[in-house]
Motif scaffolding. Sequence first.
Motif, PDB file in Angstrom:
ATOM      1  N   PHE A   1       0.860  -1.179   0.000  1.00 38.58           N
ATOM      2  CA  PHE A   1       0.000   0.000   0.000  1.00 38.58           C
ATOM      3  C   PHE A   1       0.897   1.231   0.000  1.00 38.58           C
ATOM      4  N   LEU A   2       0.594   2.210  -0.858  1.00 35.72           N
ATOM      5  CA  LEU A   2       1.500   3.332  -1.110  1.00 35.72           C
ATOM      6  C   LEU A   2       0.890   4.626  -0.573  1.00 35.72           C
ATOM      7  N   ALA A   3       1.567   5.251   0.376  1.00 35.31           N
ATOM      8  CA  ALA A   3       1.048   6.472   0.992  1.00 35.31           C
ATOM      9  C   ALA A   3       1.718   7.726   0.462  1.00 35.31           C
ATOM     10  N   GLY A   4       2.730   7.585  -0.386  1.00 30.80           N
ATOM     11  CA  GLY A   4       3.495   8.735  -0.846  1.00 30.80           C
ATOM     12  C   GLY A   4       3.006   9.313  -2.162  1.00 30.80           C
ATOM     13  N   GLU A   5       3.569  10.473  -2.509  1.00 30.67           N
ATOM     14  CA  GLU A   5       3.224  11.162  -3.737  1.00 30.67           C
ATOM     15  C   GLU A   5       3.885  10.483  -4.949  1.00 30.67           C
ATOM     16  N   THR A   6       3.253  10.609  -6.112  1.00 36.62           N
ATOM     17  CA  THR A   6       3.806  10.099  -7.366  1.00 36.62           C
ATOM     18  C   THR A   6       3.919  11.246  -8.364  1.00 36.62           C
ATOM     19  N   PRO A   7       4.784  11.112  -9.376  1.00 35.16           N
ATOM     20  CA  PRO A   7       5.029  12.236 -10.287  1.00 35.16           C
ATOM     21  C   PRO A   7       3.783  12.808 -10.945  1.00 35.16           C
ATOM     22  N   ILE A   8       2.846  11.944 -11.358  1.00 39.87           N
ATOM     23  CA  ILE A   8       1.690  12.441 -12.098  1.00 39.87           C
ATOM     24  C   ILE A   8       0.827  13.377 -11.255  1.00 39.87           C
TER      25      ILE A   8
END
Length: 358
Positions: A117-124
């Motif tokens: 599960f990913l809680a961080g920001e992504t480039p898009i």
Amino acid sequence: MANRSPTVRIGLVIPLQGPAGIFGPSSEACAQLAAEELNLGGGVLGREVELVTVDGGQTPNRVADEVDALVSAGAIDAVVGWHLSSVRQALIPRIAGRVPYVYTALYEGGERAPGVFLAGETPIHQVLPAMQWLAREHRLRRWAIVGDSYIWPYGTARAARRHLRLTGAEICAEIFVPLGTRDFHRPIQQLIRTQPDAVLMLLVGNDAVRFNRAFTRAGLHTTCLRFAPLMDENMLLASGADTTANLYVAAGYFATLPTTDNLDFHALYTRRFGPHAPPLNAEGESCYEGIILLAELIARAGTLNPTDLMRVADTTGYDGPRGPVRLHDRHLHQRIYLAKANQLEFDVITKLQEPPPT
């Protein structure tokens, strides 16, 4: 899972050394605050939360060996933490699907491994809207990219390249340096030769600190804007107040966010750790967020089984220090802000994105 220990033991994987070690104290304090808050409310499924800290600043294989051994011995029931994508890539083949894994760092996007599960920001959602806003407001046409040589900067640079091609802007230099670089003379000389309007900084921790100092010594801050998706309050302090002019940052959290949720979080943190605690920052708050997110998933599923957590993921949302957040496709959708460095703190200047309505 068959484990009926009276505690839920979470492996907290955070950097305690290396370029990202600057984030370690804030991350550990925020994670501890989350665990204590959960325990005051009865724990997770009636079990007390206990943190087991693992140094995520070691080599990726060493971190993976240590975490794998803890999982295999039944010494931890889940993994949460802020660490480099290279560490995440080493961990996933060893633990994916065996225990829940909440990765809290901003990252390059695209992770689909089971039970992650990913809680961080992504480039898009972070980098591209910020670059678009900055280009429009400051008429930026020529960009340089300066990053550390590993997966997150490479993946983010690819997304930036595609975006800039579509907007007709130009990349006049791409410079990647080894993690832990101390001397930025050559990159600075290349920037002086190519004269970009802006630099996309994809440097971690102390590497970015050294770059900020070298950039300012060369006088580039007077003619060239810097944009960094990874820049926190610790890095501003280490860089120095005279090195942060014309520096912009996008993130889901800043310590200076003027929101009720953040003011409440500040009060909790200061009451627990006092006025001389490690600075609140996005990396530390993400560890708090990751543990709260894990607890929400477990509460909804009624179990720690990663497969069951995946089934309830898209129904999971809550209000935290970042405001309202919710999971979609196992990624945390959240507000993204753009801030400008003002000596040793951030002035939040605009909101780039809102999470979709629940």
